[in-house]
Scaffold this motif. Structure first.
Motif, PDB file in Angstrom:
ATOM      1  N   THR A  93       4.497 -14.115  78.376  1.00  0.00           N
ATOM      2  CA  THR A  93       5.184 -15.364  78.090  1.00  0.00           C
ATOM      3  C   THR A  93       4.302 -16.549  78.452  1.00  0.00           C
ATOM      4  N   ASP A  94       4.218 -17.516  77.535  1.00  0.00           N
ATOM      5  CA  ASP A  94       3.574 -18.799  77.813  1.00  0.00           C
ATOM      6  C   ASP A  94       4.662 -19.822  78.139  1.00  0.00           C
ATOM      7  N   LYS A  95       4.414 -20.648  79.143  1.00  0.00           N
ATOM      8  CA  LYS A  95       5.380 -21.673  79.524  1.00  0.00           C
ATOM      9  C   LYS A  95       4.736 -23.054  79.426  1.00  0.00           C
ATOM     10  N   TYR A  97       5.076 -27.127  80.560  1.00  0.00           N
ATOM     11  CA  TYR A  97       5.673 -27.980  81.592  1.00  0.00           C
ATOM     12  C   TYR A  97       5.290 -29.436  81.396  1.00  0.00           C
ATOM     13  N   LEU A 110      10.190 -27.755  83.265  1.00  0.00           N
ATOM     14  CA  LEU A 110       9.919 -26.712  82.273  1.00  0.00           C
ATOM     15  C   LEU A 110      10.499 -27.143  80.930  1.00  0.00           C
ATOM     16  N   GLY A 112       9.905 -25.339  78.017  1.00  0.00           N
ATOM     17  CA  GLY A 112      10.307 -24.145  77.273  1.00  0.00           C
ATOM     18  C   GLY A 112       9.349 -22.989  77.486  1.00  0.00           C
ATOM     19  N   GLU A 113       9.763 -21.834  76.998  1.00  0.00           N
ATOM     20  CA  GLU A 113       8.980 -20.606  77.082  1.00  0.00           C
ATOM     21  C   GLU A 113       8.762 -20.052  75.680  1.00  0.00           C
ATOM     22  N   VAL A 146       0.224 -26.095  80.036  1.00  0.00           N
ATOM     23  CA  VAL A 146       0.572 -24.806  79.442  1.00  0.00           C
ATOM     24  C   VAL A 146       0.078 -23.712  80.379  1.00  0.00           C
ATOM     25  N   THR A 148      -0.319 -19.685  80.506  1.00  0.00           N
ATOM     26  CA  THR A 148      -0.238 -18.424  79.775  1.00  0.00           C
ATOM     27  C   THR A 148      -0.007 -17.268  80.735  1.00  0.00           C
ATOM     28  N   ALA A 150       2.656 -16.348  82.105  1.00  0.00           N
ATOM     29  CA  ALA A 150       3.401 -16.896  83.239  1.00  0.00           C
ATOM     30  C   ALA A 150       4.255 -15.849  83.938  1.00  0.00           C
ATOM     31  N   ASN A 151       4.566 -14.765  83.251  1.00  0.00           N
ATOM     32  CA  ASN A 151       5.363 -13.694  83.860  1.00  0.00           C
ATOM     33  C   ASN A 151       4.494 -12.556  84.385  1.00  0.00           C
ATOM     34  N   THR A 164      -3.839 -21.865  83.401  1.00  0.00           N
ATOM     35  CA  THR A 164      -3.196 -23.158  83.172  1.00  0.00           C
ATOM     36  C   THR A 164      -4.191 -24.136  82.547  1.00  0.00           C
TER      37      THR A 164
END
Length: 202
Positions: A93-95, A97, A110, A112-113, A146, A148, A150-151, A164
């Motif tokens: 998942t990419d987030k 911010y 945040l 979105g994801e 951004v 990448t 992130a999880n 980031t």
């Protein structure tokens, strides 16, 4: 008497450093040995283990320079695998911010994801573009960041400092224009009679 044996073993994945291999003879104690000592353990013998890894790096983030609070803005970014192995299957998942600093903190917002579900080969990259709604009621300059993977869906052997990236320049968020109703003209008759309806034009 003696016997010799060999076996094929699978080393643990996602492990870097020195491991040790030992052989235990009759660990369940099926053979009665009144004087059993530590001789039933052979080794341990050291073995150097180097794990293959992916190294996802976020780059080329693009965002508008100005917007109003509550606007929907478009943000794009590119992610590249700089590791020595393709990414793990299953995706990550990419987030995205908004932050008042150049890093993600507890106060970052945040937006979105965005999931990524396909494998990424060594040296390959992908580009993502998505729309995000800015929160209402915020103004001022913000960094667009951004993150990448992130999880932590991939083994990167600790190489996460480049996960980031931020858009060049800050995003200036202005308040939405507000209405300002003003009466510009009023027209009434020169004379009228009390108790009689009178037309007022404005």
């Amino acid at each position: 008497a003696a016997y010799s044996a060999s076996d094929v073993v699978t080393l643990p994945t996602q492990y870097n450093g020195t491991g040790y291999i030992a052989v235990l003879v009759d660990p369940a104690g099926a053979v009665t040995e009144p004087n059993r000592g530590s001789e039933y353990i052979a080794g341990p013998a050291p073995i150097a283990i180097t794990a293959h890894y992916s190294d996802l790096t976020a780059e080329a983030v693009s965002a508008p320079a100005t917007a109003h609070d509550g606007d929907v803005i478009s943000i794009s970014w590119r992610v590249r695998n700089l590791g020595d192995s393709p990414t793990a299957t299953g995706g990550w998942t990419d987030k995205v911010y908004l932050s008042q600093t150049d890093s993600v903190t507890a106060s970052s917002i945040l937006l979105g994801e965005v999931p990524h579900t396909t494998e990424l080969d060594v040296g390959a990259s992908y580009t993502t573009k998505a729309n995000f709604a800015l929160p209402g009621g915020i103004t001022g300059g913000y960094h667009v960041l951004v993150v990448t993977d992130a999880n932590a869906g991939n083994y990167q052997a600790g190489r996460t400092s480049n996960d980031t990236a931020e858009a060049p320049g800050s995003l200036l968020i202005n308040a939405q224009p507000s209405p300002d109703l003003t009466v510009t003209a009023v027209s009434i008759p020169d004379t009228t009679v009390p108790g009689v309806p009178t037309t007022v034009t404005f």
